[in-house]
Scaffold this motif. Sequence first.
Motif, short mmCIF file in Angstrom:
data_model
loop_
_atom_site.label_atom_id
_atom_site.label_comp_id
_atom_site.label_asym_id
_atom_site.label_seq_id
_atom_site.Cartn_x
_atom_site.Cartn_y
_atom_site.Cartn_z
N THR A 38 0.85 -1.19 0.00
CA THR A 38 0.00 0.00 0.00
C THR A 38 0.88 1.24 0.00
N CYS A 39 0.32 2.32 -0.50
CA CYS A 39 1.09 3.57 -0.59
C CYS A 39 0.13 4.75 -0.64
N ASN B 165 3.67 2.11 2.28
CA ASN B 165 3.22 2.24 3.66
C ASN B 165 3.27 0.88 4.37
N ARG B 166 2.75 -0.15 3.70
CA ARG B 166 2.67 -1.46 4.34
C ARG B 166 2.98 -2.56 3.31
N ASP C 124 0.14 -8.31 8.02
CA ASP C 124 0.89 -7.08 7.82
C ASP C 124 2.31 -7.32 8.30
N SER D 282 4.85 -5.35 7.86
CA SER D 282 5.55 -4.12 8.23
C SER D 282 5.28 -3.70 9.66
N HIS E 169 4.04 -1.17 12.05
CA HIS E 169 3.75 0.25 11.87
C HIS E 169 4.07 0.64 10.43
N SER E 170 3.41 1.69 9.94
CA SER E 170 3.60 2.12 8.57
C SER E 170 5.08 2.36 8.27
N HIS F 92 6.45 4.44 6.47
CA HIS F 92 6.93 5.83 6.39
C HIS F 92 7.52 6.28 7.71
N GLN F 93 7.22 5.57 8.78
CA GLN F 93 7.75 5.93 10.10
C GLN F 93 9.13 5.31 10.25
N LYS G 184 5.21 13.47 5.19
CA LYS G 184 5.54 12.07 5.47
C LYS G 184 6.79 11.66 4.71
#
Length: 733
Positions: free
Chosen positions: A10-11, A58-59, A156, A158, A160-161, A163-164, A177
């Motif tokens: 995802t993005c 993101n994930r 999932d 990843s 946490h997302s 981007h973090q 972000k």
Amino acid sequence: MSDRYEIFLTCPKSLEGLLLDEARHLGLEEAREQTAAVRGFADLETAYRLCLWSRLANRVLLVLKRFPSDTADTLYQGVRAVEWADHLSPTGTLAVEFSGHGSGIDNTHFGALKVKDAIVDALRTAEGQRPSVEKLDPDLRVHLRLERGEAILSLDLSGHSLHQRGYRLQQGAAPLKENLAAAILIRAGWPRLAAEGRALADPMCGVGTFLVEAGLMAADIAPNLKREKWGFSQWLGHVPALWKKLHAEAEARAQAGLSRPPVWIRGYEADPRLIQPARNNIERAGLSAWVKVYQGELATFEPRPDQGQAGLVVCNPPYGERLGDEASLLYLYQHLGERLRQACLGWQAAVFTGAPELGKRMGLRSHKQYALWNGALPCKLLLFTVDVAQFVTGERRGRPEGAAAEGAEAPVASCPVEPARLSEGGTMFANRLQKNLKQLGKWARREGIQCYRLYDADMPEYAVAVDLYGDWVHVQEYAPPRSIDPAKAQERLLDALAAIPPALGVDPARVVVKRRERQAGTRQYERQAEQGRFQEVSEKDVKLLVNLTDYLDTGLFLDHRPMRLRLQREAEGKRFLNLFCYTATATVHAAQGGARSTTSVDLSKTYLDWARRNLALNGFSERHQLVRSDVVAWLEEDRGQYDLIFIDPPTFSNSKRLEGVFDIQRDHVRLLDLAMTRLAPGGALYFSNNFRKFQLDEGLAARYRVEEISSETVDPDFARNPRIHRAWRLSAA
């Protein structure tokens, strides 16, 4: 389990194409893009690599199962059928995220609850042990998307997302972000420029997100190398040896990258409060030797790489959400364009903006534009080559560059924006301002007037009012009619704002712009900003406080100046009453004129506090009464006598006694009758209002002596609009 999995990345919306290229490069097979996602197939090693190296996702979701679902029960059964013992222990923790709708499930919370129940029931032991829910840091994060009757159940990986990254523990007011910042750098060609040893500079770096992401790319550092907690860390299908191998390879690449001579990356930030947070973020990312941040204003921005090489200037200027931001933002973009043209010849530039119409004011032609989203805000990335051939000179066909329109005076000098850079319409507007200033400036200086209207929609296509308040300029944009294209109206407003500093020789920071629409009820009293910037101005021998930023009105109605001066001349020894007093500027004039006493009535505490300061500023306090009350209710109860009364009501206002809302056309007879009962023998009542369609009731002339004095209450600065208000003098018949 199979060695090959379906993977969803995802993005943020609008990054799908870039993510598709990145995912293919990292090994995702049969990859194709979807809305805000990329789908493909990969083995577990590739899935780990995507987690570690994706700068844009993101994930990373690993699909466990797809199954048809047309009811909540089939959803439950499909989830429960998975061998959950391969993924989570009965004593573990989980979190469930649910998206989509259908199959009788229109509430995401209910959908997530059904998925959770299915997993828990599948893992419940005979002793009653079962997984528990942990939303913040679960052992397993499960995602289910319901789409056109099909359920897609995923893990999932990843957590946490992505981007973090972990380096940005401190951030500014409007953070970008990390994966969006990385996408902007990729679109701007930074990976290629960095490989060539080129430089990067951000003149408005904030807490340094662009700088860090650029440094990570230049040094070949995996963006999530320092992340310790992953969505797969406690997953029973996790293969630690495989992950350790990939992580060690990434660490070796980072060490090799950091051992090379550093690429020149510099950031500049005007706000001193953001310098240390930016440096802290850079240090946490391990880039202190590569990336430097300095305090510096945009006006002095001039990148000077050690080797003199050009590179990329990248920035994310503020977009502007508060009243009055249009002017300051326009000048910010103009200054940015000026610094690029003067200090960055040969560089590439990337400007990410939520106000692309302002990007057109930079004086450079962008060779490429990309539509991107910053959360829910549509934005554009403007790419420039800073070359003389791309400069927008403002030349107009049939006229030499910089020449004024026929018959117009030349623009004044001393301006940060070159007059030649104005559009043809902007030049015409500037010439009109200069003409008006030449005529009205002499009058204002002669009369001792510091605040006056310079321009009031003289040219229909530039529907603004321009008022001078000392060395400040207050601009009000009138709401355009529905027949005018909003984009065209915005373009004309920006033309006008660009013209004001060169035409009037003022500092762009002293131009405030507001949008003016018809105000009903108490909206004219609503606070629009929180700057609290009051400044002192003078009108003849009276000092007054105005606030140009926080409210739609400034605290001083310029068109009523002649009325205030008339009241001052007539006030000596008299008892003065000011109804709907606003900031009591008329009261101050009456007091200055020698009024024996004054009473000022208004319903707004804000404006009565302002009135109190106006009186105190001129040394008046004790004998001047300020009353907070509904005017009509107060008149019905008051028994005082007044020799001089002034009433300047709003067109509409809240009222306790008149059907809830005071309407000047409907209620003026009742208002004036009540006020006339308070007028002492030989006294005078002055009544005015700004309602363009107002008609004074003819019956009033049968009871009182009524004289319209409108033409006597219009000064030269409003002579172009003689119906700016209407005024009458009433006395006993």
